[in-house]
Design a protein around this motif. Structure first.
Motif, PDB file in Angstrom:
ATOM      1  N   ALA A 115       0.840  -1.199   0.000  1.00 47.31           N
ATOM      2  CA  ALA A 115       0.000   0.000   0.000  1.00 47.31           C
ATOM      3  C   ALA A 115       0.875   1.249   0.000  1.00 47.31           C
ATOM      4  O   ALA A 115       0.644   2.184  -0.780  1.00 47.31           O
ATOM      5  N   LYS A 116       1.892   1.271   0.842  1.00 50.04           N
ATOM      6  CA  LYS A 116       2.803   2.418   0.923  1.00 50.04           C
ATOM      7  C   LYS A 116       3.521   2.634  -0.402  1.00 50.04           C
ATOM      8  O   LYS A 116       3.668   3.763  -0.874  1.00 50.04           O
ATOM      9  N   ALA A 117       3.956   1.555  -1.033  1.00 54.98           N
ATOM     10  CA  ALA A 117       4.645   1.662  -2.320  1.00 54.98           C
ATOM     11  C   ALA A 117       3.721   2.247  -3.390  1.00 54.98           C
ATOM     12  O   ALA A 117       4.149   3.088  -4.195  1.00 54.98           O
ATOM     13  N   LEU A 118       2.464   1.837  -3.400  1.00 49.62           N
ATOM     14  CA  LEU A 118       1.503   2.389  -4.366  1.00 49.62           C
ATOM     15  C   LEU A 118       1.291   3.881  -4.127  1.00 49.62           C
ATOM     16  O   LEU A 118       1.234   4.669  -5.078  1.00 49.62           O
ATOM     17  N   ILE A 119       1.180   4.275  -2.872  1.00 48.33           N
ATOM     18  CA  ILE A 119       0.987   5.691  -2.530  1.00 48.33           C
ATOM     19  C   ILE A 119       2.192   6.493  -3.002  1.00 48.33           C
ATOM     20  O   ILE A 119       2.053   7.540  -3.634  1.00 48.33           O
ATOM     21  N   ASP A 120       3.387   6.012  -2.703  1.00 48.19           N
ATOM     22  CA  ASP A 120       4.613   6.720  -3.082  1.00 48.19           C
ATOM     23  C   ASP A 120       4.744   6.858  -4.601  1.00 48.19           C
ATOM     24  O   ASP A 120       5.318   7.829  -5.089  1.00 48.19           O
ATOM     25  N   THR A 121       4.217   5.901  -5.343  1.00 48.66           N
ATOM     26  CA  THR A 121       4.311   5.912  -6.796  1.00 48.66           C
ATOM     27  C   THR A 121       3.224   6.770  -7.448  1.00 48.66           C
ATOM     28  O   THR A 121       3.483   7.432  -8.453  1.00 48.66           O
ATOM     29  N   HIS A 122       2.009   6.775  -6.871  1.00 48.80           N
ATOM     30  CA  HIS A 122       0.867   7.382  -7.565  1.00 48.80           C
ATOM     31  C   HIS A 122       0.350   8.688  -6.967  1.00 48.80           C
ATOM     32  O   HIS A 122      -0.255   9.481  -7.689  1.00 48.80           O
ATOM     33  N   ILE A 123       0.538   8.908  -5.694  1.00 52.48           N
ATOM     34  CA  ILE A 123       0.089  10.169  -5.076  1.00 52.48           C
ATOM     35  C   ILE A 123       1.296  11.107  -5.092  1.00 52.48           C
ATOM     36  O   ILE A 123       2.036  11.207  -4.121  1.00 52.48           O
ATOM     37  N   VAL A 124       1.500  11.750  -6.240  1.00 52.15           N
ATOM     38  CA  VAL A 124       2.700  12.558  -6.469  1.00 52.15           C
ATOM     39  C   VAL A 124       2.330  13.927  -7.032  1.00 52.15           C
ATOM     40  O   VAL A 124       1.252  14.095  -7.614  1.00 52.15           O
ATOM     41  N   PRO A 125       3.220  14.914  -6.860  1.00 46.54           N
ATOM     42  CA  PRO A 125       2.970  16.237  -7.424  1.00 46.54           C
ATOM     43  C   PRO A 125       2.635  16.157  -8.919  1.00 46.54           C
ATOM     44  O   PRO A 125       3.205  15.351  -9.648  1.00 46.54           O
ATOM     45  N   GLY A 126       1.690  16.976  -9.330  1.00 43.20           N
ATOM     46  CA  GLY A 126       1.253  16.991 -10.718  1.00 43.20           C
ATOM     47  C   GLY A 126       0.079  16.060 -10.979  1.00 43.20           C
ATOM     48  O   GLY A 126      -0.575  16.164 -12.010  1.00 43.20           O
ATOM     49  N   LYS A 127      -0.170  15.131 -10.042  1.00 38.01           N
ATOM     50  CA  LYS A 127      -1.277  14.174 -10.207  1.00 38.01           C
ATOM     51  C   LYS A 127      -2.192  14.140  -8.989  1.00 38.01           C
ATOM     52  O   LYS A 127      -3.057  13.283  -8.893  1.00 38.01           O
TER      53      LYS A 127
END
Length: 125
Positions: free
Chosen positions: A66-78
């Motif tokens: 779950a943490k890895a998905l957050i770090d990959t997808h909840i990012v600046p610009g998105k």
């Protein structure tokens, strides 16, 4: 529980009582306040991160994944692209899923016409 397509796959999201309590602790806000921030545009990055992380774990995903998905997808610009789904996850925890009614379906609770009714448990006064 909701099944939604996110991060390229169908995923399960669930905010039960334990998850809602964890979310409250992390964000120092109750579910209605969090939903309100998402709705009115005063949300914080941490709101998005924690809603997705905690609800993915509640849906059965391992915390590290779950943490890895957050770090990959909840990012600046998105970030803004995740707000509506985050709101839907919280709203589902608050209001429930209309497609998943609580209790027995009406057909199971009402006796067919002409069938005997169960005896009354009321006492005469």
């Amino acid at each position: 529980m909701s099944e939604l397509t996110w991060a390229g796959d169908q995923r399960r999201f669930r905010l039960g009582i334990d998850e809602l309590l964890a979310l409250q602790d992390k964000l120092d806000a109750g579910p209605a306040e969090i939903a309100g921030r998402l709705r009115d545009g005063t949300w914080r990055v941490q709101d998005l991160q924690e809603i997705f992380r905690i609800s993915l774990i509640g849906g059965g995903l391992e915390p590290k994944k779950a943490k890895a998905l957050i770090d990959t997808h909840i990012v600046p610009g998105k970030l803004a692209s995740h707000v509506l789904m985050a709101w839907a996850i919280v709203a589902n925890a608050i209001h429930g899923d209309e497609a998943d009614p609580v209790g027995k379906p009406e057909a199971e609770t009402e006796a067919p016409i002409g069938s005997p009714q169960p005896p009354s448990t009321e006492t005469a006064s």
